[in-house]
Scaffold this motif. Sequence first.
Motif: not given
Ligand code: SF4
Length: 356
Positions: A111-123, A158-160, A190-192
């Motif tokens: 998974g990923c804690p970043m929650g990017c609005a366009f990303c299935a993993t983030g959801l 998946m993940g940051e 990276t998302v930064g």
């Molecule tokens: S996997 Fe990457 S794009 Fe998706 S929510 Fe995480 S940081 Fe954002």
Amino acid sequence: MPPTPALLGLDRAELAEALSSADRPALRARQLARWLYAGETDFEKMSDLPADVREALGERYVASGLVETRRVESEDGVVKVLAHGGDEESFECVLLPYADRVSCCLSTQVGCPMGCAFCATGLGGFDRNLSAGEILGQYFLLQSISPRRISHVVYMGMGEPLLNYPEVVKSIRLFKQEVGLSPRHITVSTVGIVPRIRELAQENLPIHLAISLHSTKDEIRNSLMPVNQKWPISEVLSAAKEYVNATGRKVTFEYLLIEGVTDTIDQAEDLATMVRGFPSLVNLIPFNYVSTGQGFKRPAPSRITQFRRTLESLGVNVTQRRERGHRIAAACGQLAGVHGGRFARRRSPSDLSVLS
Ligand code: SF4
């Protein structure tokens, strides 16, 4: 019962310790490493290790803890593999064969804690970090499928990656020292995460850094990528410049084109201004369909061309991502880790407390 510990992901000193703890000579670490980092998972096949060493290791450890649970192949040769590290929390990796090379895309977190609005993993939110061994294990799972050697690795699954900094850096060092991959063939995306970009610049690892920018306006980037509330665009650009200065490597800016959101011509012009003056490449990624409930759409081809030409006319080095694996949801932003495995017990999306 906790999973049996795995040896893959350990460096030479740690392998020597593992041998000592099994009352076997630490000097066998070099031979053991050679087998492990050639992808061997069966101790019995490590033929130059004495039988008692193989037996002792087999009683206490597994070579790799990764278990493949599902494999999907696309007609363009892309293969997506779902795996778990013994606890059944699933993550995905993707084999990407090209005419001139074979690449793979690896996950760094479940998974990923970043929650990017366009990303299935983030959801799906976040469950846990992957270990260096689980990261390398994905490479060897994919290598066992590929008839050609995998020469390139991208940390874009998946993940940051920079939120799992110690294990990601350790895995890169192991790829370099034990697998023999050139760091120049390794890309971390990276998302930064600004402080970690600065730290990475000092690691003396000439890897390629890709930063997901996706908009030139903070208000739009805030809505697409919650991380921007912590580190806005100006700070990300300043860290990118430091990275270039410290490593001599150019940075790639990933730029997602979403119709009516990020594909406006004024943002193309802003982008040209932002990247002017330091070695960089802009990689355009037309949005891949992901059902995020945001109603995002891929721009029409003419709009993509217009955005690209605007950048080119302003002197920007620009490419457009070669898209693969759409049909099996293995393209950028589509990895969700839910196919055939149980959905992880995850924290809610966009958990910025992990950045504190
Ligand atoms: S996997 Fe990457 S794009 Fe998706 S929510 Fe995480 S940081 Fe954002």
